[in-house]
Design a protein around this motif. Structure first.
Motif, PDB file in Angstrom:
ATOM      1  N   VAL A  46     -16.759  30.599 -39.490  1.00 52.51           N
ATOM      2  CA  VAL A  46     -17.483  31.393 -38.504  1.00 52.51           C
ATOM      3  C   VAL A  46     -18.236  32.491 -39.239  1.00 52.51           C
ATOM      4  O   VAL A  46     -17.708  33.108 -40.162  1.00 52.51           O
ATOM      5  N   CYS A  47     -19.480  32.739 -38.829  1.00 59.97           N
ATOM      6  CA  CYS A  47     -20.266  33.811 -39.440  1.00 59.97           C
ATOM      7  C   CYS A  47     -19.620  35.156 -39.134  1.00 59.97           C
ATOM      8  O   CYS A  47     -19.342  35.468 -37.978  1.00 59.97           O
ATOM      9  N   GLY A  48     -19.401  35.956 -40.158  1.00 57.33           N
ATOM     10  CA  GLY A  48     -18.754  37.250 -39.986  1.00 57.33           C
ATOM     11  C   GLY A  48     -19.592  38.233 -39.178  1.00 57.33           C
ATOM     12  O   GLY A  48     -19.062  39.131 -38.539  1.00 57.33           O
ATOM     13  N   LYS A  49     -20.914  38.069 -39.237  1.00 53.86           N
ATOM     14  CA  LYS A  49     -21.811  38.983 -38.539  1.00 53.86           C
ATOM     15  C   LYS A  49     -21.968  38.618 -37.076  1.00 53.86           C
ATOM     16  O   LYS A  49     -21.929  39.462 -36.194  1.00 53.86           O
ATOM     17  N   CYS A  50     -22.204  37.308 -36.822  1.00 57.07           N
ATOM     18  CA  CYS A  50     -22.551  36.853 -35.465  1.00 57.07           C
ATOM     19  C   CYS A  50     -21.377  36.235 -34.720  1.00 57.07           C
ATOM     20  O   CYS A  50     -21.486  35.974 -33.531  1.00 57.07           O
ATOM     21  N   GLN A  51     -20.288  35.991 -35.414  1.00 58.30           N
ATOM     22  CA  GLN A  51     -19.162  35.270 -34.807  1.00 58.30           C
ATOM     23  C   GLN A  51     -19.612  33.906 -34.292  1.00 58.30           C
ATOM     24  O   GLN A  51     -19.120  33.394 -33.298  1.00 58.30           O
TER      25      GLN A  51
ATOM     26  N   ARG B  34     -23.900  26.751 -42.574  1.00 56.77           N
ATOM     27  CA  ARG B  34     -24.899  27.791 -42.395  1.00 56.77           C
ATOM     28  C   ARG B  34     -24.860  28.329 -40.967  1.00 56.77           C
ATOM     29  O   ARG B  34     -24.673  27.580 -40.017  1.00 56.77           O
ATOM     30  N   CYS B  35     -25.097  29.632 -40.839  1.00 59.56           N
ATOM     31  CA  CYS B  35     -25.142  30.252 -39.518  1.00 59.56           C
ATOM     32  C   CYS B  35     -26.501  29.965 -38.891  1.00 59.56           C
ATOM     33  O   CYS B  35     -27.531  30.315 -39.461  1.00 59.56           O
ATOM     34  N   PRO B  36     -26.512  29.323 -37.694  1.00 58.95           N
ATOM     35  CA  PRO B  36     -27.794  29.001 -37.053  1.00 58.95           C
ATOM     36  C   PRO B  36     -28.501  30.240 -36.513  1.00 58.95           C
ATOM     37  O   PRO B  36     -29.682  30.180 -36.179  1.00 58.95           O
ATOM     38  N   VAL B  37     -27.816  31.365 -36.426  1.00 54.72           N
ATOM     39  CA  VAL B  37     -28.409  32.582 -35.863  1.00 54.72           C
ATOM     40  C   VAL B  37     -29.094  33.420 -36.934  1.00 54.72           C
ATOM     41  O   VAL B  37     -30.284  33.704 -36.861  1.00 54.72           O
ATOM     42  N   CYS B  38     -28.354  33.823 -37.980  1.00 53.53           N
ATOM     43  CA  CYS B  38     -28.925  34.721 -38.981  1.00 53.53           C
ATOM     44  C   CYS B  38     -29.280  34.019 -40.279  1.00 53.53           C
ATOM     45  O   CYS B  38     -29.908  34.609 -41.153  1.00 53.53           O
ATOM     46  N   GLY B  39     -28.913  32.757 -40.402  1.00 58.01           N
ATOM     47  CA  GLY B  39     -29.286  32.003 -41.589  1.00 58.01           C
ATOM     48  C   GLY B  39     -28.365  32.220 -42.781  1.00 58.01           C
ATOM     49  O   GLY B  39     -28.652  31.774 -43.884  1.00 58.01           O
TER      50      GLY B  39
HETATM   51 ZN   LIG Z   1     -24.797  34.845 -38.521  1.00 57.26          ZN
END
Ligand SMILES: [Zn+2]
Length: 70
Positions: free
Chosen positions: A14-19, A42-47
């Protein structure tokens, strides 16, 4: 003896920034003047691309092998 990792699993990360759950997405990497596409979590939100250090090392070795085979 450690088994060599062939596939990078995005599941469970899980992305630490966007969850946001990380997805397996193609990422272009440049190494020794050549670019390659590898699939990485890869995080689909922040890349944000997650590259575990030992995995990155394994991938680089694979890339080096590809270059040598040419
Ligand atoms: Zn993210």
């Amino acid at each position: 003896m450690k088994a060599e990792v062939r596939e990078i699993k995005a599941e469970g990360w899980v992305c630490g920034k966007c969850q946001e759950p990380l997805r397996q997405l193609p990422v272009e990497i440049t190494y020794m003047g050549s670019s390659f596409q590898v699939e990485l979590p890869r995080c689909p939100v922040c890349g944000f691309t997650f590259i575990p250090p030992d995995l990155a090392y394994g991938k680089m070795r694979e890339v080096e092998k590809l270059l040598e085979d040419k």
